[in-house]
Design a protein around this motif. Structure first.
Motif, PDB file in Angstrom:
ATOM      1  N   ASP A  73       0.929  -1.024  -0.384  1.00  0.00           N
ATOM      2  CA  ASP A  73       0.366  -0.061  -0.073  1.00  0.00           C
ATOM      3  C   ASP A  73       1.192   1.373   0.185  1.00  0.00           C
ATOM      4  OD1 ASP A  73      -2.358  -1.560   0.289  1.00  0.00           O
ATOM      5  OD2 ASP A  73      -2.344  -1.450   1.998  1.00  0.00           O
ATOM      6  N   GLU A  74       1.620   1.219   0.581  1.00  0.00           N
ATOM      7  CA  GLU A  74       2.745   2.487   0.395  1.00  0.00           C
ATOM      8  C   GLU A  74       3.535   2.207  -0.985  1.00  0.00           C
ATOM      9  OE1 GLU A  74       7.374   3.319   2.357  1.00  0.00           O
ATOM     10  OE2 GLU A  74       5.290   2.585   4.584  1.00  0.00           O
ATOM     11  N   ASP A  77       0.348   4.069  -2.044  1.00  0.00           N
ATOM     12  CA  ASP A  77      -0.011   5.473  -2.405  1.00  0.00           C
ATOM     13  C   ASP A  77       1.067   6.786  -2.499  1.00  0.00           C
ATOM     14  OD1 ASP A  77      -2.309   4.375  -0.992  1.00  0.00           O
ATOM     15  OD2 ASP A  77      -1.046   4.740   1.205  1.00  0.00           O
ATOM     16  N   GLN A  78       2.219   6.376  -3.105  1.00  0.00           N
ATOM     17  CA  GLN A  78       3.825   6.975  -3.503  1.00  0.00           C
ATOM     18  C   GLN A  78       3.315   7.395  -4.252  1.00  0.00           C
ATOM     19  OE1 GLN A  78       7.474   4.322  -2.677  1.00  0.00           O
ATOM     20  NE2 GLN A  78       8.480   6.760  -3.895  1.00  0.00           N
ATOM     21  N   GLN A  81       0.353   9.852  -4.546  1.00  0.00           N
ATOM     22  CA  GLN A  81       0.540  11.488  -3.950  1.00  0.00           C
ATOM     23  C   GLN A  81       1.127  12.073  -5.524  1.00  0.00           C
ATOM     24  OE1 GLN A  81      -0.723  12.406  -1.392  1.00  0.00           O
ATOM     25  NE2 GLN A  81      -0.132  14.537  -2.319  1.00  0.00           N
TER      26      GLN A  81
END
Length: 90
Positions: A73-74, A77-78, A81
């Motif tokens: 997920d990180e 999300d990066q 973003q």
């Protein structure tokens, strides 16, 4: 865990289409670069498509990135973003 380098990103918003974005990125150790396209009606739940950027590469590498996006997920999300950071103010 894969290492990603973001090369370019963009996002637009319209009332009709919602949020539409794209991110061009490379993955350490992979021969070809990637593009992820992003879509969200409200900017919360994101759908995406993953493609080779300029030319086709090894299907196994594309699947490796796809699996990583599903599990990490990180990382996802990066990328979201990075695109959101390029959204023009309303």
């Amino acid at each position: 865990m894969i290492t990603v380098n973001i090369m370019d990103a963009a996002m637009t918003y319209s009332k009709e289409s919602g949020y539409v974005g794209r991110v061009h990125f490379s993955v350490e150790g992979h021969t070809h670069d990637y593009e992820i396209t992003l879509h969200s009606k409200r900017g919360t739940e994101w759908g995406y498509g993953l493609f080779f950027l300029n030319q086709s590469g090894k299907e196994e590498q594309l699947e490796e990135v796809e699996d990583e996006l599903e599990e990490n997920d990180e990382l996802f999300d990066q990328l979201v973003q990075a695109a959101k950071d390029k959204l023009a103010p309303k």
